[in-house]
Design an enzyme around this catalytic site. Structure first.
Site, short mmCIF file in Angstrom:
data_model
loop_
_atom_site.label_atom_id
_atom_site.label_comp_id
_atom_site.label_asym_id
_atom_site.label_seq_id
_atom_site.Cartn_x
_atom_site.Cartn_y
_atom_site.Cartn_z
N CYS A 100 0.84 -1.19 0.00
CA CYS A 100 0.00 0.00 0.00
C CYS A 100 0.88 1.25 0.00
O CYS A 100 2.08 1.18 0.19
CB CYS A 100 -0.88 0.02 1.24
SG CYS A 100 -1.86 -1.47 1.41
N GLY A 155 -1.13 0.81 -4.80
CA GLY A 155 -2.40 0.20 -4.42
C GLY A 155 -3.53 0.76 -5.24
O GLY A 155 -3.68 1.99 -5.32
N ASN A 181 1.06 0.18 5.77
CA ASN A 181 1.62 -0.53 4.61
C ASN A 181 2.43 -1.70 5.15
O ASN A 181 3.34 -1.52 5.95
CB ASN A 181 2.53 0.42 3.81
CG ASN A 181 3.34 -0.31 2.73
OD1 ASN A 181 4.44 0.12 2.39
ND2 ASN A 181 2.82 -1.39 2.19
N GLY A 182 2.07 -2.90 4.71
CA GLY A 182 2.82 -4.07 5.15
C GLY A 182 1.88 -5.21 5.47
O GLY A 182 0.71 -5.22 5.05
N TYR A 242 10.31 -3.85 -8.54
CA TYR A 242 9.01 -3.60 -9.15
C TYR A 242 8.19 -2.49 -8.49
O TYR A 242 7.66 -1.61 -9.17
CB TYR A 242 8.19 -4.90 -9.16
CG TYR A 242 6.72 -4.74 -9.47
CD1 TYR A 242 6.29 -4.39 -10.75
CD2 TYR A 242 5.75 -4.94 -8.49
CE1 TYR A 242 4.93 -4.25 -11.04
CE2 TYR A 242 4.40 -4.80 -8.77
CZ TYR A 242 3.99 -4.45 -10.05
OH TYR A 242 2.66 -4.30 -10.32
O1 LIG Z 1 4.66 -12.74 -13.98
P1 LIG Z 1 3.52 -11.84 -13.62
O2 LIG Z 1 2.65 -12.47 -12.57
O3 LIG Z 1 2.76 -11.38 -14.81
O4 LIG Z 1 4.11 -10.58 -12.85
C1 LIG Z 1 5.18 -9.82 -13.32
C2 LIG Z 1 4.74 -8.68 -14.18
O5 LIG Z 1 3.79 -7.83 -13.46
C3 LIG Z 1 4.34 -6.54 -13.29
O6 LIG Z 1 3.82 -5.63 -14.25
P2 LIG Z 1 2.55 -4.69 -14.00
O7 LIG Z 1 1.68 -4.75 -15.19
O8 LIG Z 1 1.89 -5.04 -12.71
O9 LIG Z 1 3.11 -3.22 -13.78
P3 LIG Z 1 4.12 -2.26 -14.58
O10 LIG Z 1 3.31 -1.52 -15.60
O11 LIG Z 1 4.65 -1.36 -13.52
O12 LIG Z 1 5.20 -3.06 -15.21
C4 LIG Z 1 5.82 -6.70 -13.50
O13 LIG Z 1 6.40 -5.50 -13.96
C5 LIG Z 1 5.89 -7.78 -14.54
O14 LIG Z 1 5.68 -7.24 -15.83
N1 LIG Z 2 -0.08 -4.18 0.88
C1 LIG Z 2 -0.30 -3.63 2.03
O1 LIG Z 2 0.48 -2.85 2.54
C2 LIG Z 2 -1.57 -4.08 2.72
C3 LIG Z 2 -1.87 -3.52 4.10
C4 LIG Z 2 -2.81 -4.43 4.88
N2 LIG Z 2 -2.16 -5.68 5.22
C5 LIG Z 2 -4.08 -4.67 4.09
O2 LIG Z 2 -4.27 -5.75 3.56
O3 LIG Z 2 -4.87 -3.77 3.99
MG LIG Z 3 5.35 -5.06 -15.76
#
Ligand SMILES: O=P(O)(O)OC[C@H]1O[C@H](OP(=O)(O)OP(=O)(O)O)[C@H](O)[C@@H]1O
Ligand SMILES: NC(=O)CC[C@H](N)C(=O)O
Ligand SMILES: [Mg+2]
Length: 501
Positions: free
Chosen positions: A2, A28, A101-102, A257
């Site tokens: 988050c 998020g 967040n966490g 990421y």
């Molecule tokens: O193997 P997967 O389960 O598909 O996950 C990995 C992919 O998901 C994320 O992209 P995302 O579209 O979430 O965001 P981005 O636009 O920041 O790359 C990440 O950058 C990879 O491209």
């Molecule tokens: N990714 C997160 O930081 C999630 C915060 C919290 N555990 C929730 O599920 O709302």
């Molecule tokens: Mg991606």
């Protein structure tokens, strides 16, 4: 993962909170919320959706007051319904609202204690609501009508002892100010800054420095692991270390990421770390195939752009943006279900055939997690006429669940779990697959900051920095949060608020 923000300002802070949440939207996409405090009255708006959809003009007009907190949610515990949107609120003591967040790894134990010992009720299956109640209880125990900074720090010493896992939080105490804290391993990021106005100094605490940059705050520093900040309404800031043996073990997946490349986390430029990841990856490619026949490097937007550029530069081959991203589709990995993720990849990315036709292309992504993205991308590259499709990722194979705030609950959903690299290569349909080595990924981040004691690399090597996650927890996590479990819940079977993972 988050996003959280807190501001103690000199005039209404609603617009600042809104803008900061917009800067943290990539952390998020499920729900968003803001709580402000105006003359001892809390104003709140939270709901499922993106920031731009949750806050309409009428809501913003009601969010008055010169201090407040905000949250964008990516669920890792409990359901993704509106009842779990944050910030959460408890009325005693003082009135406290909290954004987290966490993810906590001993939430079941805490939930039992909260009910049986603290005589408190929690109404959802959110770990964040449990965390808020522990904080509230420990603050109540100080027994003060007006809490001093030392009361807050004493309460937080107890909180750190009771809860385990990853947590970076901001909490608003009605009439007094904002408390911000980070877990004793500093797993999740938290940074604070200040800006001078004619009326005095304003403070902002946020998950990432981009939020501060855009709002004209000067970064002071990252909140240290285990440290607690208390910013009073008059702008006085108190900081105290409240953990017994703090160590800086930030989550390396932020650098792979989660975080925006223009953020600086624990002194490490995310963009720079990604460029170095690309350089290490290119070195590995050159070691394994000194006579490679790659014609062009194509990044998978967005997150692999920095690493992709560095790979191409080091290999000495062309870098081309051959995949066009639809800017109106959000991040696919953080979507809640596999059906939605799968559909969104095709809606989000579309190839430019002339960059593929007849060429040996090296596709670079930051990571392969479930394999949803790369499987479809390899297919698209072939359909666009590529002669050979190679795939390289700036992170090693993701094989283990995450328990600190990334929704990777089941090893069985990870494409690399239980498969060799060759088997993953076949599964995604690539002609060659190259993963980054873990030591190189760590080096790419560590070169940015020598004060880091180590990184949480659990999704790659199964080593959890808190050292206390047991098999029962993994089993419960898998049972409660796998895609199959979520689908079952969504269909109404097994719904309810009792599972507290
Ligand atoms: O193997 P997967 O389960 O598909 O996950 C990995 C992919 O998901 C994320 O992209 P995302 O579209 O979430 O965001 P981005 O636009 O920041 O790359 C990440 O950058 C990879 O491209
Ligand atoms: N990714 C997160 O930081 C999630 C915060 C919290 N555990 C929730 O599920 O709302
Ligand atoms: Mg991606």
């Amino acid at each position: 993962m988050c996003g959280i923000v807190g501001v103690v300002g000199k005039s209404d802070v609603n617009l600042q909170l809104y803008d900061a949440l917009t800067m943290l939207q990539h952390r998020g996409q499920d729900a968003a919320g803001i709580v402000t405090c105006d003359r001892n009255r809390l104003c709140q708006q939270k709901a499922n959706g993106l920031v731009r959809d949750v806050f309409r003009t009428r809501h913003m007009q009601r969010l008055t007051g010169n201090f407040g907190i905000g949250h964008v949610r990516y669920p890792t515990a409990g359901s993704s319904g509106p009842a779990l949107a944050q910030p959460f609120y408890v009325n005693s003591p003082y009135g406290i609202s909290l954004a987290h967040n966490g993810n906590l790894t001993n939430v079941q134990e805490i939930a039992d204690e909260i009910f049986q010992q603290d005589l408190r009720h929690i109404n959802t299956d959110s770990d964040s609501e449990a965390l808020l109640n522990v904080f509230a209880h420990e603050l109540h125990k100080q027994g003060k009508l007006q809490p001093s900074p030392e009361d807050i720090f004493e309460a937080m010493r107890a909180v750190h002892k009771r809860i385990r896992g990853g947590y970076a939080c901001v909490a608003l105490i009605v009439g007094y100010g904002i408390v911000a804290f980070r877990d004793p391993n500093g797993i999740r990021p938290l940074v604070y800054g200040k800006r001078e106005t004619d009326a005095g100094t304003e403070y902002m605490v946020a998950s990432e420095s981009v939020a501060l940059d855009v709002l004209g705050y000067e970064v002071v520093r990252d909140v240290r692991p285990g440290e607690v900040l208390y910013i009073e309404l008059d702008g006085t800031l108190h900081a105290e270390q409240c953990a017994e043996d703090p160590k800086l073990h930030p989550c390396i997946f932020e650098h792979v990421y989660f975080a925006r490349p223009d953020s600086i986390i624990d002194g490490i430029s995310v963009h720079k770390a990604r460029l170095r990841q690309g350089e290490y990856l290119a070195e590995k490619i050159l070691r394994e195939r000194p006579d490679h026949d790659i014609d062009v490097v194509i990044p998978i937007p967005d997150s692999s752009r920095s690493a992709g550029q560095a790979v191409a530069h080091k290999l000495g081959v062309k870098f081309r943006e051959g995949m066009v991203k639809n800017r109106y589709i959000g991040r696919t990995f953080i979507m809640p279900g596999q059906k939605q993720r799968k559909k969104s990849v095709r809606q989000k990315l579309n190839p430019i055939p002339l960059e593929f036709r007849g060429k040996n292309v090296l596709l670079v992504d930051d990571s392969i997690v479930r394999g949803t993205t790369c499987k479809q991308i390899v297919q698209m590259a072939r359909e666009a006429g590529a002669a050979k499709v190679y795939f390289a990722t700036a992170a090693p194979a993701v094989k283990y669940p995450n328990v600190y705030g990334i929704d990777m609950p089941s090893a069985s959903e990870l494409v690399a779990s239980g498969r060799t690299e060759k088997e993953v290569q076949d599964e995604i349909g690539a002609d060659w697959l190259v993963y980054q080595d873990l030591q190189d990924l760590v080096a790419a981040s560590a070169e940015g900051n020598t004060e880091v004691d180590g990184f949480d690399t659990s999704v790659f090597d199964g080593t959890y920095v808190t050292g206390d996650v047991d098999d029962d927890y993994f089993a419960a996590l898998d049972q409660a949060r796998s895609d199959a479990a979520k689908e079952k819940k969504a269909a109404g079977d097994g719904a309810g608020q009792s599972a507290v993972i």
